[in-house]
Enzyme design. Structure first.
Site, PDB file in Angstrom:
ATOM      1  N   SER A 145       0.872  -1.184   0.000  1.00 45.60           N
ATOM      2  CA  SER A 145       0.000   0.000   0.000  1.00 45.60           C
ATOM      3  C   SER A 145       0.906   1.229   0.000  1.00 45.60           C
ATOM      4  CB  SER A 145      -0.857   0.000   1.267  1.00 45.60           C
ATOM      5  OG  SER A 145      -1.374   1.293   1.522  1.00 45.60           O
ATOM      6  N   TYR A 158      -2.235  -1.052  10.405  1.00 42.40           N
ATOM      7  CA  TYR A 158      -2.199  -1.247   8.948  1.00 42.40           C
ATOM      8  C   TYR A 158      -0.876  -0.725   8.369  1.00 42.40           C
ATOM      9  CZ  TYR A 158      -3.821  -1.089   4.069  1.00 42.40           C
ATOM     10  OH  TYR A 158      -3.954  -1.260   2.712  1.00 42.40           O
TER      11      TYR A 158
HETATM   12  P1  NAD Z   1     -11.164  -6.268  -0.287  1.00 45.29           P
HETATM   13  O1  NAD Z   1     -11.699  -6.077   1.083  1.00 45.29           O
HETATM   14  O2  NAD Z   1     -12.108  -6.366  -1.416  1.00 45.29           O
HETATM   15  O3  NAD Z   1     -10.212  -7.540  -0.363  1.00 45.29           O
HETATM   16  C1  NAD Z   1      -9.587  -8.146   0.717  1.00 45.29           C
HETATM   17  C2  NAD Z   1      -9.773  -9.642   0.580  1.00 45.29           C
HETATM   18  O4  NAD Z   1      -9.004 -10.312   1.598  1.00 45.29           O
HETATM   19  C3  NAD Z   1     -11.238 -10.077   0.761  1.00 45.29           C
HETATM   20  O5  NAD Z   1     -11.600 -10.925  -0.301  1.00 45.29           O
HETATM   21  C4  NAD Z   1     -11.228 -10.834   2.089  1.00 45.29           C
HETATM   22  O6  NAD Z   1     -12.149 -11.882   2.172  1.00 45.29           O
HETATM   23  C5  NAD Z   1      -9.810 -11.370   2.091  1.00 45.29           C
HETATM   24  N1  NAD Z   1      -9.355 -11.728   3.440  1.00 45.29           N
HETATM   25  C6  NAD Z   1      -9.419 -10.977   4.571  1.00 45.29           C
HETATM   26  N2  NAD Z   1      -8.925 -11.679   5.613  1.00 45.29           N
HETATM   27  C7  NAD Z   1      -8.554 -12.890   5.111  1.00 45.29           C
HETATM   28  C8  NAD Z   1      -7.973 -14.048   5.682  1.00 45.29           C
HETATM   29  N3  NAD Z   1      -7.664 -14.115   6.991  1.00 45.29           N
HETATM   30  N4  NAD Z   1      -7.723 -15.111   4.876  1.00 45.29           N
HETATM   31  C9  NAD Z   1      -8.016 -15.070   3.558  1.00 45.29           C
HETATM   32  N5  NAD Z   1      -8.559 -13.985   2.959  1.00 45.29           N
HETATM   33  C10 NAD Z   1      -8.822 -12.924   3.735  1.00 45.29           C
HETATM   34  O7  NAD Z   1     -10.170  -5.053  -0.498  1.00 45.29           O
HETATM   35  P2  NAD Z   1      -9.034  -4.831  -1.600  1.00 45.29           P
HETATM   36  O8  NAD Z   1      -8.908  -3.383  -1.767  1.00 45.29           O
HETATM   37  O9  NAD Z   1      -9.238  -5.671  -2.795  1.00 45.29           O
HETATM   38  O10 NAD Z   1      -7.747  -5.318  -0.810  1.00 45.29           O
HETATM   39  C11 NAD Z   1      -6.794  -6.211  -1.347  1.00 45.29           C
HETATM   40  C12 NAD Z   1      -5.406  -5.834  -0.852  1.00 45.29           C
HETATM   41  O11 NAD Z   1      -5.056  -4.559  -1.394  1.00 45.29           O
HETATM   42  C13 NAD Z   1      -5.264  -5.698   0.665  1.00 45.29           C
HETATM   43  O12 NAD Z   1      -4.027  -6.262   1.077  1.00 45.29           O
HETATM   44  C14 NAD Z   1      -5.256  -4.199   0.882  1.00 45.29           C
HETATM   45  O13 NAD Z   1      -4.562  -3.814   2.046  1.00 45.29           O
HETATM   46  C15 NAD Z   1      -4.536  -3.746  -0.379  1.00 45.29           C
HETATM   47  N6  NAD Z   1      -4.744  -2.334  -0.718  1.00 45.29           N
HETATM   48  C16 NAD Z   1      -5.959  -1.878  -1.136  1.00 45.29           C
HETATM   49  C17 NAD Z   1      -6.108  -0.533  -1.449  1.00 45.29           C
HETATM   50  C18 NAD Z   1      -7.405   0.051  -1.920  1.00 45.29           C
HETATM   51  O14 NAD Z   1      -7.511   1.291  -1.991  1.00 45.29           O
HETATM   52  N7  NAD Z   1      -8.402  -0.731  -2.254  1.00 45.29           N
HETATM   53  C19 NAD Z   1      -5.028   0.326  -1.330  1.00 45.29           C
HETATM   54  C20 NAD Z   1      -3.807  -0.175  -0.894  1.00 45.29           C
HETATM   55  C21 NAD Z   1      -3.671  -1.510  -0.607  1.00 45.29           C
END
Ligand code: NAD
Length: 261
Positions: A145, A158
């Protein structure tokens, strides 16, 4: 499109929603063999498999909790049993919650660290072990991130987890470069996924986020998937230890845009 991805076996954790879903569909479109790990989104994952199959791809799903060592081992075993290899490991599963740091419970701290950092470590370790044993010059992609770099009040757990992902990625890149295993991470800015749904449904909060993005829009999951396929492809064959920022310029000190600095 990246022809070198055709037939490669790609495992994505947290692959049923958001960035994971977009990556699963993009790797599917690249004719990779995709394994989607999901947490509790059984229905959503079936939809993704159908999308991939309709586009002529192939995919499989496996439930599992990335914080549990035995689940990670099971997810990797399922991948190898189903598609007979593991070429690309994407440690994507992650969570966040907002809490002022003086109120953050040990339970909340541990939950975020064990999902975002320990879960990614376990995924890296198991994938690398398999790749070494089978002499696979694989690719590992960790989802970090912009908060591996930008401090984030109320999200100390985080930010600490993503800072950890950065140095974990760089350390593993150095350690396994002699074996041809590349380890990189992607650092998204603000992307339109379920993790941000609550924030982006509030016009005031969304406006505040937009002010931090020099390019002026919230990123789309497909723009992160585009980074992942490049990093996994032969086109990135000499790239390891990289953080690929995909953030619309968020890390470029937006406060200094013309007239503001
Ligand atoms: P999201 O909430 O759609 O996806 C997160 C996924 O992780 C979900 O499918 C959830 O079920 C799964 N998950 C959570 N805990 C889990 C566990 N213990 N075991 C297995 N799966 C688990 O959100 P996203 O934005 O797609 O996030 C994906 C990644 O991207 C994350 O690591 C997040 O920190 C990172 N990220 C997202 C953003 C953003 O703006 N969306 C920005 C920076 C980083």
């Amino acid at each position: 499109m990246y022809p070198s991805l055709e037939g490669k076996v790609v495992l994505i954790t947290g692959g049923a929603t958001g960035l994971g879903k977009a990556m699963a569909e993009r790797f599917g479109a690249e004719k990779a063999k995709v394994v989607i790990n999901y947490f509790n989104e059984e229905q959503e994952v079936q939809g993704i498999i159908e999308t991939i199959e309709k586009a002529g791809g192939i995919a499989s799903a496996i439930q599992g909790d990335v914080t549990k060592e035995e689940d990670i081992k099971g997810i990797i075993a399922h991948t190898i049993k189903t598609f007979d290899s593991l070429d690309v490991m994407i440690n994507n599963a992650g969570i966040e919650n907002e809490v002022p740091s003086e109120e953050l419970t040990l339970e909340d701290w541990n939950k975020v660290i064990s999902t975002n950092l320990t879960g990614q470590f376990l995924g890296c370790r198991e994938a690398i072990d398999y790749m070494l044993e089978n002499k696979i010059k694989g690719s590992i992609i960790n989802m970090s991130s912009v908060h591996q770099e930008i401090p984030w009040p109320h999200f100390v757990h985080y930010a600490a987890s993503k800072g950890g992902v950065k140095l974990m990625t760089e350390t593993l890149a150095l350690e396994f470069a002699p074996h041809g295993i590349r380890v990189n991470c992607i650092a998204p800015g603000a992307i339109d996924t379920p993790i941000n749904a609550e924030k982006f449904s509030d016009p005031e909060l969304k406006k505040g986020v937009l002010e931090l993005i020099p390019m002026g829009y919230i990123g789309k999951p497909e723009e992160i998937a585009a980074c992942a396929v490049w990093l996994a492809s032969k086109e990135a064959s000499y790239v390891t230890g990289l953080t690929l920022y995909a953030d619309g310029g968020m890390t470029q000190y937006p406060g200094f845009q013309a007239g503001k600095g």
